[in-house]
Enzyme design. Structure first.
Site, PDB file in Angstrom:
ATOM      1  N   CYS A 342      30.495  18.164  -2.529  1.00 12.45           N
ATOM      2  CA  CYS A 342      31.852  18.140  -1.987  1.00 12.45           C
ATOM      3  C   CYS A 342      31.861  18.391  -0.479  1.00 12.45           C
ATOM      4  O   CYS A 342      32.354  19.431  -0.006  1.00 12.45           O
ATOM      5  CB  CYS A 342      32.711  19.185  -2.699  1.00 12.45           C
ATOM      6  SG  CYS A 342      32.787  18.842  -4.439  1.00 12.45           S
ATOM      7  N   TYR A 372       9.864  18.574   4.553  1.00 10.48           N
ATOM      8  CA  TYR A 372      11.177  19.198   4.771  1.00 10.48           C
ATOM      9  C   TYR A 372      12.213  18.631   3.805  1.00 10.48           C
ATOM     10  O   TYR A 372      13.367  18.418   4.157  1.00 10.48           O
ATOM     11  CB  TYR A 372      11.604  19.043   6.243  1.00 10.48           C
ATOM     12  CG  TYR A 372      10.532  19.540   7.183  1.00 10.48           C
ATOM     13  CD1 TYR A 372      10.247  20.896   7.251  1.00 10.48           C
ATOM     14  CD2 TYR A 372       9.762  18.675   7.961  1.00 10.48           C
ATOM     15  CE1 TYR A 372       9.227  21.375   8.068  1.00 10.48           C
ATOM     16  CE2 TYR A 372       8.742  19.143   8.781  1.00 10.48           C
ATOM     17  CZ  TYR A 372       8.485  20.500   8.830  1.00 10.48           C
ATOM     18  OH  TYR A 372       7.479  20.965   9.629  1.00 10.48           O
TER      19      TYR A 372
HETATM   20  N1  LLP Z   1       3.729  24.824  13.787  1.00  7.67           N
HETATM   21  C1  LLP Z   1       4.864  25.496  14.067  1.00  7.67           C
HETATM   22  C2  LLP Z   1       4.777  26.770  14.783  1.00  7.67           C
HETATM   23  C3  LLP Z   1       6.106  24.970  13.656  1.00  7.67           C
HETATM   24  O1  LLP Z   1       7.219  25.622  13.946  1.00  7.67           O
HETATM   25  C4  LLP Z   1       6.155  23.743  12.970  1.00  7.67           C
HETATM   26  C5  LLP Z   1       7.429  23.162  12.518  1.00  7.67           C
HETATM   27  C6  LLP Z   1       4.947  23.077  12.690  1.00  7.67           C
HETATM   28  C7  LLP Z   1       3.757  23.649  13.126  1.00  7.67           C
HETATM   29  C8  LLP Z   1       4.882  21.781  11.938  1.00  7.67           C
HETATM   30  O2  LLP Z   1       5.524  20.766  12.612  1.00  7.67           O
HETATM   31  P1  LLP Z   1       5.413  19.241  12.077  1.00  7.67           P
HETATM   32  O3  LLP Z   1       3.980  18.810  12.247  1.00  7.67           O
HETATM   33  O4  LLP Z   1       5.830  19.220  10.675  1.00  7.67           O
HETATM   34  O5  LLP Z   1       6.332  18.514  12.957  1.00  7.67           O
HETATM   35  N2  LLP Z   1      13.211  20.866   9.185  1.00  7.67           N
HETATM   36  C9  LLP Z   1      12.930  19.997  10.317  1.00  7.67           C
HETATM   37  C10 LLP Z   1      11.590  20.263  10.925  1.00  7.67           C
HETATM   38  C11 LLP Z   1      11.394  21.695  11.385  1.00  7.67           C
HETATM   39  C12 LLP Z   1      10.055  21.941  11.974  1.00  7.67           C
HETATM   40  C13 LLP Z   1       9.828  23.383  12.175  1.00  7.67           C
HETATM   41  N3  LLP Z   1       8.566  23.719  12.707  1.00  7.67           N
HETATM   42  C14 LLP Z   1      13.068  18.562   9.860  1.00  7.67           C
HETATM   43  O6  LLP Z   1      13.370  18.318   8.694  1.00  7.67           O
HETATM   44  O7  LLP Z   1      12.923  17.642  10.669  1.00  7.67           O
END
Ligand code: LLP
Length: 428
Positions: A342, A372
């Site tokens: 909703c 995510y």
């Molecule tokens: N290392 C640190 C310290 C982080 O904060 C993050 C992600 C990663 C590694 C991994 O990043 P990646 O390789 O996955 O980009 N919920 C959001 C994404 C948040 C990311 C948070 N930190 C989305 O759905 O796009």
């Protein structure tokens, strides 16, 4: 590259038709492909093979035990951001020295858990946190291995909610302060500075911000090493983007790896990477069934049985996820694909090309949902969280059962004080 492809007009996850998965396990269901995860991890490993590296998969992207275990078998390390994620890594049997702990808000119990557990290092984000770590390490009569997270003030040119390396963000310590802090840590008996690290954001689709951040990190490390502060690691975080749209072209892991080899290689340190999305993002889809078509003012709505409680990315970041039918047919109509929640924000896709004949019960797949996705799910609107299924070749098995209805009231108490779930002790 992923293993969700049409074969003779039928959408498959590896060697299993997704409609069969929907039939067996119901919908909504997250489906992961083991072969795709393997491929993404091995491609990244190969891309940085010219360096001494520790790849620490960011558990936050997808913390299912089966995924952690699969990656552990491929030699991955792990980046946890909470005591909860540490416990998951331990539950999965990951060797402690392959785990690091990040996070801006680590609490005393989490630091204690990490230190007692003997993980590789804690990545600290402020002087205040380092003081607490030193205090706890002293009480435990040990030396805490720490890395300082630098905020390099680099614009990752990504969605503001997932940009983390700008001065105004809450993460890390500004470059100048980080140097001074490193010298301070070096002088503390209960702390051992083992490296410096950064993470500038997520879903980064150009190479320049990584090169910029790596160059700054190289400078920082060089100066500290010159001053006689021995370091073992330099962390560059995660953030490598993936193609959500067919025409998106984020850097290839190979190009990314080459840049890191060029910029960080000469330091002779172990390079720590924290990839999340690039490993699991395109290794997962979210299966849903059509509830009904409904006329709309701009275009018809296609109401499906999954929504923002299962996959929050479209409303939260205005994120695009491709939505495709399980059975190929001419895409001769356009729909706004919406969930049952909703909220008007519960829009999974705007103006989505799909077959006009699409009907109640038909299965659709929301692509690129492996990162995510489930981890950000909630039970909003009294909805049970989805099932998760892992496909490996021609085998599909549940790696997390769909919530039972009893999850909706677990831990709650009736007005008269009795527990709604008899397994919860009525002593709170
Ligand atoms: N290392 C640190 C310290 C982080 O904060 C993050 C992600 C990663 C590694 C991994 O990043 P990646 O390789 O996955 O980009 N919920 C959001 C994404 C948040 C990311 C948070 N930190 C989305 O759905 O796009």
């Amino acid at each position: 590259m992923d293993h969700f492809t049409y074969q003779n007009g039928i959408l498959y996850a590896e060697d299993v038709a997704v409609s069969e998965i929907a039939q067996r396990f119901g919908t909504p269901t997250y489906v992961y492909s083991a072969a795709t995860i393997t491929r993404h991890m091995t491609v990244l490993q190969a891309a940085v093979s010219g360096l001494q590296t520790l790849i620490c998969y960011a558990i936050k992207a997808n913390g299912n035990l089966a995924i952690i275990e699969h990656l552990a078998r491929l030699g991955s390390g792990f980046d946890a951001v909470s005591g909860g994620e540490l416990l998951k890594a331990w539950k999965a049997g990951v060797p402690r020295d392959r785990i690091i702990l990040s996070g801006v808000g680590k609490e005393r119990w989490e630091i204690e858990l990490a230190l007692r557990g003997g993980i590789r290092y804690l990545c600290a984000e402020s002087r205040e946190e380092l003081v607490l770590i030193a205090d706890i390490a002293q009480a435990l009569k040990m030396q805490a291995p720490v890395v300082i997270r630098v905020n390099p003030n680099v614009d990752a040119k990504t969605h503001p909610y997932i940009s983390t390396g700008l001065k105004k963000n809450k993460f890390g310590v500004p470059q100048e302060e980080a140097m001074e802090l490193a010298r301070w840590v070096h002088a503390q008996g209960s702390l051992k500075l083992v490296g410096m690290s950064c993470h500038i954001g997520s879903q980064i689709t150009t190479l320049a911000p990584f090169e910029d951040a790596a160059t700054r990190m190289a400078q920082i490390c060089k100066t500290l090493i010159y001053e006689g502060i021995g370091l073992e690691h330099v962390g560059i975080g995660g953030g490598l983007g993936i193609p959500y749209r067919a025409d998106e072209t984020p850097p290839e892991p190979k190009q990314y790896g080459e840049a890191l080899v060029r910029i960080l290689g000469p330091l002779g340190l172990q390079i720590v990477l924290e990839p999340g999305r690039v490993i699991v993002g395109n290794a997962g889809i979210l299966l849903a069934r059509v509830v009904r078509q409904k006329p709309g003012a701009e275009r018809p709505f296609l109401v499906i049985d999954t929504g923002m409680n299962d996959l929050l990315r479209p409303p939260l970041y205005d994120a695009f996820h491709q939505i495709i039918p399980a059975v190929e047919a001419p895409l001769d109509a356009k729909f706004d694909v919406v969930g049952p929640i909703c909220e008007s924000a519960d829009l999974m896709g705007r103006d989505v090309p799909l077959p006009s004949s699409i009907a109640p019960g038909d299965v659709v797949a929301i692509r690129s949902a492996g990162a995510y996705g489930f981890v950000m799910a909630s039970m909003y609107n009294g909805r049970r969280r989805a099932a998760e299924v892992m496909v490996d070749g021609d085998v599909a098995r549940v790696v997390r059962a769909r919530d039972g209805f009893d999850e909706l009231w677990r831990g709650e108490f009736h007005w008269d004080g009795t527990a709604a779930d008899p397994q919860v002790p009525a002593t709170i």
